[in-house]
Write an enzyme that holds these catalytic residues in place. Structure first.
Site, PDB file in Angstrom:
ATOM      1  N   HIS A  25       0.961  -1.164  -0.076  1.00 52.71           N
ATOM      2  CA  HIS A  25      -0.061  -0.085  -0.032  1.00 52.71           C
ATOM      3  C   HIS A  25       0.619   1.263  -0.071  1.00 52.71           C
ATOM      4  O   HIS A  25       0.846   2.169  -0.801  1.00 52.71           O
ATOM      5  CB  HIS A  25      -0.840   0.020   0.964  1.00 52.71           C
ATOM      6  N   HIS A  78       1.832   4.877  -2.828  1.00 49.52           N
ATOM      7  CA  HIS A  78       1.894   6.167  -2.598  1.00 49.52           C
ATOM      8  C   HIS A  78       3.214   6.734  -3.230  1.00 49.52           C
ATOM      9  O   HIS A  78       3.322   8.004  -3.451  1.00 49.52           O
ATOM     10  CB  HIS A  78       2.275   6.646  -0.791  1.00 49.52           C
ATOM     11  N   SER A 124      -3.932   0.960  -5.157  1.00 55.43           N
ATOM     12  CA  SER A 124      -3.162  -0.318  -4.484  1.00 55.43           C
ATOM     13  C   SER A 124      -4.336  -1.323  -4.448  1.00 55.43           C
ATOM     14  O   SER A 124      -4.066  -2.490  -3.893  1.00 55.43           O
ATOM     15  CB  SER A 124      -2.483   0.107  -3.240  1.00 55.43           C
TER      16      SER A 124
END
Ligand code: HBI
Ligand code: FE
Length: 289
Positions: A129, A134, A194
């Site tokens: 994730h 990000h 994700s």
């Protein structure tokens, strides 16, 4: 466990700023296999759905599914592009620690990776994730500046007791944001990009509302942490997000004092409506839960 319920002392083995060594050599073959499985699922879904800065970020960092990235090697590329670095942490860190890292262009990424039987959802952000979701956007100069400005704003929001409003800004942009482009709506939010299911749902499902981004509106809107979002906010450009965040939030927080929160599925008269959702998914999932 919410981030602000954590005690302020870092867990055993972590440094005072909650960072730990990634110890890349300690990942098992199974850990890397989980990353590759997750990566290949998303790589099949994201062309035509993820925005160009995200896809360019995957290329720039050479994040192409060879297994869990070695942060030291990835940071050489990332730092050269926007001055950001990824630091390993055990999991969620207290808000003030999180903001301090962002304000210094350090992105805290969970070191652990989910198990093969948890592929579709997990409570706490893991390395897939955090790094796949990000980090590619941190290669975009405008978004990189936004994330640092967010960190600086976070510390101020805490001092003004406005953290819950700023957390909504993070949620509806950094985690679940959509971007309008000449080719149509595209994803930039890490929580969507994700997630196998939400990558399609957020763009194509008739259920959720899709509204034009408005800073005050976003900060008045609570969010769901347990299921797909019932509303997505659409940016006209990443520059708009940075410009809105660089202003003084003091007057904004004062205006919020007199305004009610807005329900997940509500549409207000002056909302810029891109999709008026059926909320069919939310009503069935409510029935399911
Ligand atoms: N800690 N490691 C980590 N990752 C996050 O995304 C994170 C966090 N702590 C707090 C937090 N996010 C949210 O409360 C932000 O809105 C501040
Ligand atoms: Fe996240």
């Amino acid at each position: 466990m919410s981030a602000d319920s954590l005690a302020c002392a870092p867990p055993g083995g972590a440094r005072a700023d909650w960072t730990i060594d990634q110890d890349w050599a300690a990942y098992t073959a199974e850990d890397h296999r989980v990353w590759i499985t997750l990566y290949e699922r998303q790589a099949a879904l994201l062309p035509g759905r993820a925005c160009a800065p995200f896809l360019n970020g995957l290329d720039a960092l050479d994040l192409h599914g060879q297994g869990i990235p070695d942060f030291d090697r990835m940071n050489e590329r990332l730092a050269a592009l926007t001055g950001w670095r990824v630091v390993a942490v055990p999991g969620l860190v207290p808000d003030e620690v999180f903001f301090d890292h962002l304000a210094n262009r350090r992105f805290p990424a969970g070191r652990f990776i989910r198990r093969a039987d948890q592929l579709d959802y997990l409570q706490e952000p893991d390395v897939f994730h955090d790094v796949f979701g990000h980090v590619p956007m941190l290669t975009d100069p405008v978004f990189a500046d936004y994330m640092q400005a967010y960190g600086e704003g976070g510390r101020r929001a805490m001092s003004l007791g406005r953290l819950h409003n700023l957390a909504r800004l993070y949620w509806y942009t950094v985690e679940f944001g959509l971007l309008d482009t000449p080719e149509g709506l595209r994803i930039y939010g890490a929580g969507i990009v994700s997630s196998r299911g939400e990558s399609a749902f957020s763009l194509e499902d008739p259920s959720p509302n899709r509204l034009g981004f408005d800073l005050m509106r976003v900060m008045r809107t609570p969010y769901r942490i347990d299921d797909y979002q019932q509303v997505y906010f659409v940016l006209p450009s990443l520059q708009r997000l940075l410009d809105d965040t660089l202003q003084d939030f003091g007057p904004i927080y004062r205006r919020l004092d007199g305004l009610e929160d807005v329900g997940f599925a509500d549409i207000l008269p002056d909302d810029r409506v891109i999709t008026r959702g059926s909320q069919a998914y939310a009503s069935t999932s409510a029935a399911r839960s």
